[in-house]
Design a protein around this motif. Structure first.
Motif, short mmCIF file in Angstrom:
data_model
loop_
_atom_site.label_atom_id
_atom_site.label_comp_id
_atom_site.label_asym_id
_atom_site.label_seq_id
_atom_site.Cartn_x
_atom_site.Cartn_y
_atom_site.Cartn_z
N ALA A 165 0.73 -1.10 0.17
CA ALA A 165 -0.18 -0.11 -0.01
C ALA A 165 0.64 1.30 -0.11
O ALA A 165 2.06 1.27 0.35
CB ALA A 165 -0.96 -0.11 1.10
N LYS A 166 0.31 2.26 -0.41
CA LYS A 166 1.06 3.64 -0.35
C LYS A 166 0.10 4.80 -0.20
O LYS A 166 -1.01 4.64 -0.84
CB LYS A 166 1.75 3.77 -2.01
N ALA A 167 0.71 5.74 0.28
CA ALA A 167 -0.23 7.13 0.59
C ALA A 167 0.66 8.35 0.99
O ALA A 167 1.64 7.82 1.41
CB ALA A 167 -1.38 6.80 1.54
N SER A 168 0.21 9.42 0.71
CA SER A 168 0.82 10.48 1.43
C SER A 168 -0.02 11.04 2.38
O SER A 168 -1.28 10.95 2.35
CB SER A 168 1.31 11.71 0.41
N MET A 169 0.36 11.55 3.69
CA MET A 169 -0.12 12.15 4.81
C MET A 169 0.44 13.08 5.35
O MET A 169 1.59 13.51 5.36
CB MET A 169 -0.43 10.87 5.93
N ASN A 170 -0.39 14.36 5.76
CA ASN A 170 0.10 15.43 6.21
C ASN A 170 0.23 15.14 7.89
O ASN A 170 -0.26 14.46 8.57
CB ASN A 170 -0.41 16.76 5.89
N VAL A 171 1.17 15.81 8.23
CA VAL A 171 2.02 15.73 9.50
C VAL A 171 1.59 16.70 10.26
O VAL A 171 1.59 18.07 9.74
CB VAL A 171 3.45 15.55 9.54
N TRP A 172 0.86 16.48 11.65
CA TRP A 172 0.56 17.60 12.71
C TRP A 172 1.05 17.18 14.04
O TRP A 172 1.81 16.17 14.42
CB TRP A 172 -0.99 17.51 12.70
N THR A 173 0.81 18.33 14.78
CA THR A 173 1.08 17.90 16.45
C THR A 173 0.06 18.01 17.22
O THR A 173 -0.51 18.99 17.80
CB THR A 173 1.98 19.13 16.85
#
Length: 398
Positions: A165-173
């Motif tokens: 599987a593959k995906a891009s995810m945005n990073v938060w805090t």
């Protein structure tokens, strides 16, 4: 009574009171035997380094000779060396930021032939419920019901054979309000039933005060072959994952992060099964190989996955008697959209012929949509995508 007798009586009374205090005092977690266990465990997982780099967040990153990393404590790997990268990788859409980490901001990296490993401290292990449970999850994969206080907002596909599987995810805090809770965003590659034979491979980012002692989002991996019971661990905290990269430290803090109504920063993650040797490889961004999970670690995943999940997970301990305020994703609901909600984009799976394919038959699941929700969409730029997350406790989530 003589002066000598008074001294003797005072001494006896003092010793009696001291003995009574010892008997009635609670047993401290950091007893001698426990500390001895902790130090033995640290000696096992902290390997000798050829160089150490101090991170601005206080982490110590040890550069360990690649064939001396924890994976090679495994009986089936002892005396071996990491494999060469597979010649063929799944091909598909690539567009994500290359992940950067706090420890590497000085552009100082580990030498070739070594791998960067976050050094584990006594405090790290002492925060765990026990030495045996350090670095391990409690059961927490979404199926039909919640378990262990874990809550999810996930998209998933099943009913086929998946080889990655593959995906891009945005990073938060996200804010984590209890030291024994966490908030994470990841993809899961799953096989087996949801009983004791569950196999999973997981990677993404997480905020976990218990595991790391702070509130930074950190790149992490996980695996298990028996539903989180006795096998598997986070990162390199047991013999399992074999790291091959000398510039990315698993478990280290990610920087920069996304900001509300501001710039978005995302990372791309791909996990796939090498058709030649059968091992499961991990790649970041457009082609940075991190390492692999040897196929012998697993039972069902020696063949293929039967489910892939993308999304968020939190632990709701209800330590104050009501739903936690721990946030998932950005801490905002999916409906707020780009720049405000957390997302996964370009969701893809790997087929039997090592091709990346868009998803079909995508399902959505949110355990408590008033606390954390999820929405899906599709367009020509992002392909299949989801927005997900939420604030936790609010007027509709008690």
């Amino acid at each position: 009574m003589s002066f000598q007798s008074q001294i003797t009586l005072t001494f006896v009374c003092t010793m009696f009171l001291f003995a009574h205090m010892l008997e009635s005092a609670p047993v401290n977690k950091t007893t001698f035997n426990h500390l001895k266990q902790v130090r033995l465990h640290l000696n096992k997982i902290n390997k000798p380094s050829v160089k150490t780099i101090q991170s601005p967040d206080g982490d110590m990153i040890d550069c360990v000779v690649s064939h001396l990393q924890p994976a090679f404590d495994h009986p089936k790997l002892r005396g071996q060396r990491p494999l060469e990268p597979p010649l063929e990788r799944p091909q598909g859409y690539n567009s994500s930021d290359e992940m950067s980490q706090l420890w590497a901001e000085s552009n100082e990296f580990c030498p070739e032939g070594t791998v960067p490993i976050r050094r584990i401290s006594e405090d790290d292990v002492l925060r765990a419920s026990s030495v045996r449970r350090f670095g391990r999850k409690i059961r927490g994969v979404r199926h039909d019901t919640m378990s262990g206080g874990h809550e999810h907002a996930v998209a998933f596909v099943n009913g086929d054979q998946y080889y990655g599987a593959k995906a891009s995810m945005n990073v938060w805090t996200p804010k984590v309000t209890d030291p024994y809770e966490f908030s994470l965003s990841q993809l899961w590659v799953i096989s087996g039933s949801f009983g004791n034979d569950l196999n999973t491979i997981e990677a993404g980012w997480q905020v976990s005060p218990e595991l790391y002692g702070d509130v930074y989002p950190r790149f992490f991996t996980y695996w298990t072959t028996d539903a989180y019971q006795a096998t598997g661990c986070y990162n390199l905290l047991c013999s399992g994952f074999v790291q091959t990269n000398n510039k990315i430290a698993i478990g280290a803090a990610i920087s920069p992060r996304s900001s509300y109504n501001g710039k978005q920063f995302d990372i791309g993650i791909m996990i796939w099964k090498d058709p030649k040797h059968g091992h499961w490889w991990l790649q970041l961004g457009s082609g940075v190989l991190i390492g692999y999970w040897p196929s012998f670690l697993f039972s069902h995943l020696q063949q293929h996955a039967s489910m892939v999940q993308f999304g968020g997970e939190i632990v709701n301990s209800q330590s104050r008697g009501y739903h936690t305020n721990t946030q998932m994703g950005s801490g905002h609901f999916a409906g707020e959209g780009f720049g405000k909600a957390a997302y996964f984009r370009n969701l893809q799976v790997v087929d039997w012929d090592n091709n990346l394919l868009p998803l079909s038959n995508l399902h959505l699941l949110a355990d408590h949509p008033n606390c954390y929700d999820i929405k899906a969409g599709k367009n020509n730029v992002w392909g299949n995508y989801i927005y997900y997350g939420g604030p936790g406790r609010n007027a509709g989530c008690q």
